[in-house]
Design a protein around this motif. Structure first.
Motif, mmCIF file in Angstrom:
data_model
loop_
_atom_site.group_PDB
_atom_site.id
_atom_site.type_symbol
_atom_site.label_atom_id
_atom_site.label_comp_id
_atom_site.label_asym_id
_atom_site.label_seq_id
_atom_site.Cartn_x
_atom_site.Cartn_y
_atom_site.Cartn_z
ATOM 1 N N LEU A 1 -5.587 -2.084 3.494
ATOM 2 C CA LEU A 1 -6.048 -1.180 4.548
ATOM 3 C C LEU A 1 -6.797 -1.961 5.634
ATOM 4 O O LEU A 1 -6.600 -1.745 6.833
ATOM 5 N N LEU A 2 -7.627 -2.905 5.187
ATOM 6 C CA LEU A 2 -8.377 -3.716 6.151
ATOM 7 C C LEU A 2 -7.429 -4.565 6.997
ATOM 8 O O LEU A 2 -7.610 -4.677 8.219
ATOM 9 N N VAL B 1 -5.875 -2.303 9.639
ATOM 10 C CA VAL B 1 -6.831 -2.008 10.711
ATOM 11 C C VAL B 1 -7.014 -3.239 11.592
ATOM 12 O O VAL B 1 -7.094 -3.135 12.816
ATOM 13 N N GLY B 2 -7.026 -4.413 10.963
ATOM 14 C CA GLY B 2 -7.183 -5.651 11.704
ATOM 15 C C GLY B 2 -6.040 -5.886 12.679
ATOM 16 O O GLY B 2 -6.249 -6.398 13.770
ATOM 17 N N LYS C 1 -7.088 -1.858 -6.958
ATOM 18 C CA LYS C 1 -7.986 -1.345 -5.918
ATOM 19 C C LYS C 1 -8.238 -2.402 -4.857
ATOM 20 O O LYS C 1 -8.265 -2.120 -3.667
ATOM 21 N N ARG D 1 -5.274 -2.661 -2.573
ATOM 22 C CA ARG D 1 -5.133 -1.531 -1.644
ATOM 23 C C ARG D 1 -6.217 -1.546 -0.581
ATOM 24 O O ARG D 1 -5.941 -1.309 0.605
ATOM 25 N N SER D 2 -7.452 -1.843 -0.987
ATOM 26 C CA SER D 2 -8.535 -1.882 0.003
ATOM 27 C C SER D 2 -8.289 -2.980 1.030
ATOM 28 O O SER D 2 -8.411 -2.763 2.239
ATOM 29 N N LEU E 1 0.840 -1.212 0.000
ATOM 30 C CA LEU E 1 0.000 0.000 0.000
ATOM 31 C C LEU E 1 0.866 1.249 0.000
ATOM 32 O O LEU E 1 0.621 2.196 -0.761
#
Lengths: 228, 243
Positions: free
Chosen positions: B162-163, B166-167, B155, B158-159, B83
């Motif tokens: 990000l998850l 956060v995890g 995409k 990258r999405s 990312l």
């Protein structure tokens, strides 16, 4: 000076706009509340109307119902603005994107989580919870539902570019909000069993502060991925 | 050493070759370690005086549980590299690790249940370790389904990255919160700390199995990564030559 003033004006403007949109479509917020009430009333039907048992599980059950109800409206934080293109415009304003996201999240909380917390005492009374426990439940929801909106906004941003939004959003977000559920329901539980609530409330508050700071950045990043 | 070019293998084409030559080594050493570990674990290690022979499931259970958490961290690390530096290969590595991590988590849960039945008398307890491991499985599922649901591969990378990040923030929170949550309700739950101190052979066998699982995970992740590279670079000339 004027720059920061205009920034704050935009911040307020975004909140006001989203709230006005929510007011124009009352049925959306209402559906969340009705869902909350329906799920809460299904529990006694599924478990049986034994009062002591229901009293015992009411806090956790109301918390889970609130959690599921909050999931319902999450995708709307950004989805409609994304589809009609206004999210692109909003991303171009003078206000940094994380702050825009924060404003939209606040508006989302007011039009869903806050309402859930406000009607929770009525539902709690149906389960014969004593008044002071009802108060604790209300406070724990008041402290916990903003967290649901904040963490949920990350998932709402991430699922913008995907197909099959709603279910996926729940799958992504529900594991992430388990601590909120644990401490929220745990606060009421430990109050009922005579233990203090300070630890749970402090941890919820700490998580809220951390999420207030970090979640807007994460959801802004997720929106940028979807917009690029 | 200083002249080593760290980015030489960042190109998918070069990495494809490197992974291809590394995989047999990991496969062979993984197989050898598995055989040694199982011989020690199932044959040489003494029978436990409390749990009898049922304890022998630790030779699968503990390595799987460790790998499940480690792989999540490694996956999140590569996802973050992908990312931040927009490195395609790092994102592909992260995606290659995710299914192995999910399988390890599942094995840890399943063998735990199989172990739990004879020793605790129940398949499942809502204990801190078990619950947090289950949530970890859901995190893997979320990562994989989010990636699968976004058509644009970049995409999706990258999405999902990000998850995953956060995890990671959430993993220790989950672990500790469930711990605190449960101690309010019930007394201390079953944990490794309460198990009888291990005999040396048990520990050796277990550690060898841990390394065997490492080798397996690396081999499988590299293999999956090679397939991903071929799939994503299918328009490139070198792929046509390779196939």
């Amino acid at each position: 000076m004027s720059q920061s003033a205009s920034g704050f004006a935009i911040f307020q403007g975004v909140i006001a706009r989203d709230l006005r949109l929510a007011l124009r479509r009352k049925s959306d917020s209402l559906a969340v509340l009705i869902f909350f009430a329906v799920v809460a009333s299904l529990f006694p039907l599924g478990i049986g109307p034994e009062q002591n048992l229901l009293m015992q599980i009411a806090p956790g059950m109301l918390w889970i119902a609130a959690l599921l109800a909050a999931m319902l409206s999450l995708h709307k934080i950004f989805a409609e603005d994304f589809i009609d293109g206004s999210l692109d415009q909003i991303a171009l304003t003078a206000l940094p994107l994380p702050l825009v996201v924060l404003a939209k999240t606040i508006a989302h909380w007011i039009s869903s989580g806050l309402l859930l917390a406000l009607i929770s005492p009525i539902l709690a009374l149906q389960f014969n919870l004593p008044m002071d426990t009802v108060g604790i439940l209300f406070l724990s929801l008041l402290l916990g539902t903003p967290l649901l909106s904040l963490i949920g906004s990350i998932g709402a941003g991430l699922t913008l570019a995907s197909r099959g939004g709603g279910t996926l959003l729940a799958l992504i977000i529900l594991p992430l909000v388990t601590p909120v559920l644990i401490f929220g329901a745990g606060a009421v539980d430990s109050y009922q069993s005579g233990l203090g609530i300070e630890a749970h409330f402090s941890l919820l508050g700490a998580m809220l502060i951390i999420a207030l700071f970090l979640a807007p950045f994460a959801s802004a990043a997720s929106i940028r991925i979807a917009l690029e | 050493m200083l002249n080593l070019n760290w980015f030489k293998y960042a190109a998918p084409q070069r990495f494809y070759g490197l992974a291809g030559s590394l995989i047999p080594w990991f496969v062979v050493s993984g197989m050898i370690l598995t055989i040694i570990g199982l011989v020690i674990g199932l044959g040489i290690a003494p029978t436990d005086h409390q749990q009898g022979d049922s304890y022998r499931i630790i030779f699968i259970h503990v390595p799987a549980a460790w790998m499940s958490m480690l792989i999540y961290l490694v996956m999140a690390f590569w996802a973050a590299i992908g990312l931040i530096f927009n490195a395609r290969l790092a994102s592909m590595l992260a995606l290659s690790l995710a299914p192995t991590g999910a399988i390890m988590t599942f094995i840890a849960l399943w063998t735990g249940a199989v172990w739990g039945k004879p020793t605790w008398g129940t398949w499942w307890v809502w204990d801190a370790r078990l619950t947090s491991e289950l949530v970890l499985l859901f995190l893997y599922f979320g990562f994989l389904s989010l990636h699968a649901s976004i058509e644009d591969v970049r995409k999706a990378d990258r999405s999902a990255a990000l998850l995953a990040i956060v995890g990671v923030i959430n993993v220790p929170i989950i672990y500790f919160s469930v711990k605190w949550w449960n101690t309010l309700h019930q007394g201390a739950s079953v944990s490794l700390a309460k198990a009888p101190t291990m005999a040396t052979q048990m520990l050796t066998g277990m550690l060898i199995m841990v390394f065997a699982f490492w080798m397996y995970s690396i081999a499988v992740a590299l293999y999956r990564c090679r397939n991903l590279i071929l799939d994503r670079e299918r328009h490139a000339d070198w792929v046509k030559e390779v196939l």
